[in-house]
Design a protein around this motif. Structure first.
Motif, PDB file in Angstrom:
ATOM      1  N   UNK A   3       0.802  -1.211   0.000  1.00 28.61           N
ATOM      2  CA  UNK A   3       0.000   0.000   0.000  1.00 28.61           C
ATOM      3  C   UNK A   3       0.835   1.261   0.000  1.00 28.61           C
ATOM      4  N   UNK A   4       2.141   1.090  -0.061  1.00 35.38           N
ATOM      5  CA  UNK A   4       3.060   2.228  -0.088  1.00 35.38           C
ATOM      6  C   UNK A   4       3.879   2.185  -1.366  1.00 35.38           C
ATOM      7  N   UNK A   5       4.268   3.358  -1.832  1.00 32.52           N
ATOM      8  CA  UNK A   5       5.095   3.465  -3.023  1.00 32.52           C
ATOM      9  C   UNK A   5       6.533   3.775  -2.637  1.00 32.52           C
TER      10      UNK A   5
END
Length: 112
Positions: A3-5
Motif C-alpha cells: 500500500x506504499x510506493x
C-alpha cells in the motif's frame, strides 16, 4: 502489495500519469472533460489496452458515471487498475499459472 510506493514506483507512476494526461487531452475530442465510450476505447487502444466488448462494458460500468461518461480522475484510476491487471496476468501467464484468457481475467478482476 504494502500500500506504499517506493521512490522508483512513484517515478514510474508519475511518468504514467503524465502520459495518460496527454492521452486524455488528445482523445477528449469534444473537449467535454470526460470520455464517451468511443473516445475511451480509442484512448485505451492507443496505450495498448485491447478489450472485448464484455470486458469494456464492465470497465464502463465500474468507472463511468450514470451516463456512462468517464472523467479524467476515473480515467487515471482505470488506467492504473488496467496496467496492474495486465501486469499480473502476464506475470502469471509466463509462469504457467494462468488458466484463463486475458479477457476473462480482466472481467473477473475488474471489481477486486
Amino acid at each position: 502489495m504494502s500500500g506504499k510506493l517506493g521512490f522508483d514506483e512513484f517515478k514510474e507512476l508519475w511518468k504514467n500519469i503524465r502520459a495518460w494526461k496527454l492521452i486524455f487531452r488528445e482523445f477528449d475530442r469534444d473537449n467535454s472533460g470526460s470520455f464517451n465510450t468511443h473516445e475511451l476505447r480509442a484512448a485505451l487502444r492507443s496505450v495498448g489496452f485491447r478489450l472485448s466488448h464484455k470486458a469494456f462494458g464492465a470497465l464502463v460500468l465500474r468507472y463511468g458515471n450514470k451516463s456512462g461518461l468517464i472523467d479524467f480522475n476515473s480515467f487515471i484510476h482505470c488506467s492504473v487498475k488496467m496496467k496492474g491487471m495486465f501486469r499480473a496476468f502476464n506475470e502469471h501467464e509466463s509462469g504457467g499459472q494462468t488458466r484463463m484468457a486475458v479477457d476473462e481475467f480482466m472481467h473477473v478482476t475488474m471489481y477486486s
